[in-house]
Design a protein around this motif. Structure first.
Motif: not given
Length: 212
Positions: A16, A19-20, A23, A57, A60-61, A64, A100
């Motif tokens: 996570l 990814a932040r 992204l 994803f 991960l969403a 978050s 995200l």
């Protein structure tokens, strides 16, 4: 001894965070390989757990959204309505909530994502109503205003650029500068402003429409 569950949870947190960061740099074109490399997770082990990029994803969403909900619950637990709201906003900004957003519309909204999102909406509504009822939040602010503010402040071009450049000498100052901006923005939510906010309050479609 570390259990498989503990290891998976640790890897999820690392993914996570990675990814932040990725992204923020690459937007919706972020690759799974780049995220895995940033997190220090092998691409093979990642695909053994998540069969597709979309599945990763989606997970991960959810993580978050769960952070958002935990921060909101902590805010509501604070006996001071203003401190609870301000603490929630600050926690979400520092976490990088909203980073995200580039994947919105690129993945299907799962039932788990939808449930966590609805819970988050209810919690934010409660935070806003409580602060307004206490007279510490200006009455023309809507819950979506607060959510959009968090998204805007959660992505700092300055912090992202310096982090990408590896400028550890300037990064702490950039983080402190963002904290000042958060404080300025929070002051703008207080009642007693000389003028009202322009236009009508934003609607939920600004969030839900992007994810459809």
């Amino acid at each position: 001894m570390t259990s498989r569950t503990d290891r998976a949870a640790r890897n999820d947190r690392a993914l996570l965070e990675a990814a932040r960061a990725v992204l923020a740099e690459d937007g919706a074109h972020a690759s799974v390989a780049a995220i895995a490399a940033r997190a220090g997770v092998g691409i093979g082990s990642l695909y053994r757990r998540y069969r597709t990029k979309e599945e990763l994803f989606q997970r991960l969403a959810v993580l978050s959204l769960e952070h958002w909900n935990e921060a909101a619950e902590e805010g509501l637990a604070d006996p001071d309505p203003w401190a609870g709201l301000a603490g929630f906003v600050t926690a979400c900004v520092e976490f990088g909530q909203g980073t995200l957003a580039p994947i919105a519309g690129a993945v299907e909204v799962s039932d788990e994502m939808d449930a966590a999102s609805r819970r988050g909406d209810d919690l934010l509504d409660a935070l806003v109503r409580r602060a307004q009822d206490a007279g510490v939040l200006r009455p023309d602010v809507a819950a979506v205003d607060v959510a959009l503010l968090i998204e805007q402040l959660g992505r700092s071009p300055l912090v992202d650029q310096l982090r990408k450049q590896g400028r550890d000498d300037l990064l702490p100052a950039a983080v402190r500068a963002r904290a000042r901006l958060v404080a300025i923005a929070l002051d703008g939510l207080r009642p007693g402003a000389p003028g009202g906010l322009p236009g009508d309050p934003p609607g939920e479609e600004l969030f839900t429409g992007r994810w459809a």
